[in-house]
Design a protein around this motif. Sequence first.
Motif, PDB file in Angstrom:
ATOM      1  N   HIS A  73      34.574  53.397  26.130  1.00  0.00           N
ATOM      2  CA  HIS A  73      33.704  52.838  25.095  1.00  0.00           C
ATOM      3  C   HIS A  73      32.389  53.581  25.051  1.00  0.00           C
ATOM      4  CE1 HIS A  73      35.429  48.527  24.406  1.00  0.00           C
ATOM      5  NE2 HIS A  73      36.325  49.473  24.222  1.00  0.00           N
ATOM      6  N   SER A  75      28.437  52.650  23.569  1.00  0.00           N
ATOM      7  CA  SER A  75      27.532  51.715  22.903  1.00  0.00           C
ATOM      8  C   SER A  75      26.691  52.489  21.903  1.00  0.00           C
ATOM      9  CB  SER A  75      26.615  51.034  23.918  1.00  0.00           C
ATOM     10  OG  SER A  75      27.374  50.217  24.780  1.00  0.00           O
ATOM     11  N   GLU A  78      23.682  50.291  15.466  1.00  0.00           N
ATOM     12  CA  GLU A  78      23.822  50.463  14.019  1.00  0.00           C
ATOM     13  C   GLU A  78      23.062  49.339  13.346  1.00  0.00           C
ATOM     14  OE1 GLU A  78      28.018  50.369  13.427  1.00  0.00           O
ATOM     15  OE2 GLU A  78      28.322  52.430  14.097  1.00  0.00           O
ATOM     16  N   ARG A  83      26.457  47.876  19.207  1.00  0.00           N
ATOM     17  CA  ARG A  83      27.901  47.693  19.106  1.00  0.00           C
ATOM     18  C   ARG A  83      28.578  48.623  20.098  1.00  0.00           C
ATOM     19  NH1 ARG A  83      28.983  45.230  14.291  1.00  0.00           N
ATOM     20  NH2 ARG A  83      27.373  45.407  12.701  1.00  0.00           N
ATOM     21  N   ARG A  85      32.024  51.026  20.485  1.00  0.00           N
ATOM     22  CA  ARG A  85      33.213  51.553  19.831  1.00  0.00           C
ATOM     23  C   ARG A  85      34.094  52.211  20.875  1.00  0.00           C
ATOM     24  NH1 ARG A  85      30.007  56.113  16.547  1.00  0.00           N
ATOM     25  NH2 ARG A  85      29.725  57.607  18.229  1.00  0.00           N
ATOM     26  N   SER A  86      35.369  52.190  20.596  1.00  0.00           N
ATOM     27  CA  SER A  86      36.353  52.752  21.515  1.00  0.00           C
ATOM     28  C   SER A  86      36.568  54.220  21.177  1.00  0.00           C
ATOM     29  CB  SER A  86      37.656  51.959  21.367  1.00  0.00           C
ATOM     30  OG  SER A  86      38.645  52.543  22.172  1.00  0.00           O
TER      31      SER A  86
END
Length: 148
Positions: A73, A75, A78, A83, A85-86
């Motif tokens: 992941h 971080s 946004e 958030r 994301r993978s």
Amino acid sequence: VTPQVSLLLAVCALVVACSQPPGPPLTISNIVVLEPLPGSGVAAAYLEIENHSDQALTISHVSSPQFGRIEIHESVVENDVARMRSLPSLLIGKQTKVVFERGGKHLMLFTAGANVAVGAPVTIEFHDDANGLVSVTTNVRARQEFSE
Ligand SMILES: [Cu+2]
């Protein structure tokens, strides 16, 4: 031993030193696996991964006998919202170190096995796209122990 012979021996020693197999192309250091969030079975891990080789390597898959699934992941912020994301894979340039840390890249470990608890050993396996495998074992750490 004549000077010529000792020079020859010195050159041979140099050649041997240079032709020795290099260390592992990938090394993992400073790994911290934090205990799963209560009731979630989801843990996070931070570490440093270094590519010592002269070729870029791609981590294509991360696994663990103690977890059902591991994702890489990242971080990101946004619109002022943090958030995660993978990342499907992770490219590590030659002679480059990538740091997984709070607020940045991290491992997310899902579906903890029943034995995953503070102090218990966890093994994490990093697979690269050249069929390389680096495995590292550490003990699960308490979250409060690791909080800044
Ligand atoms: Cu995450």
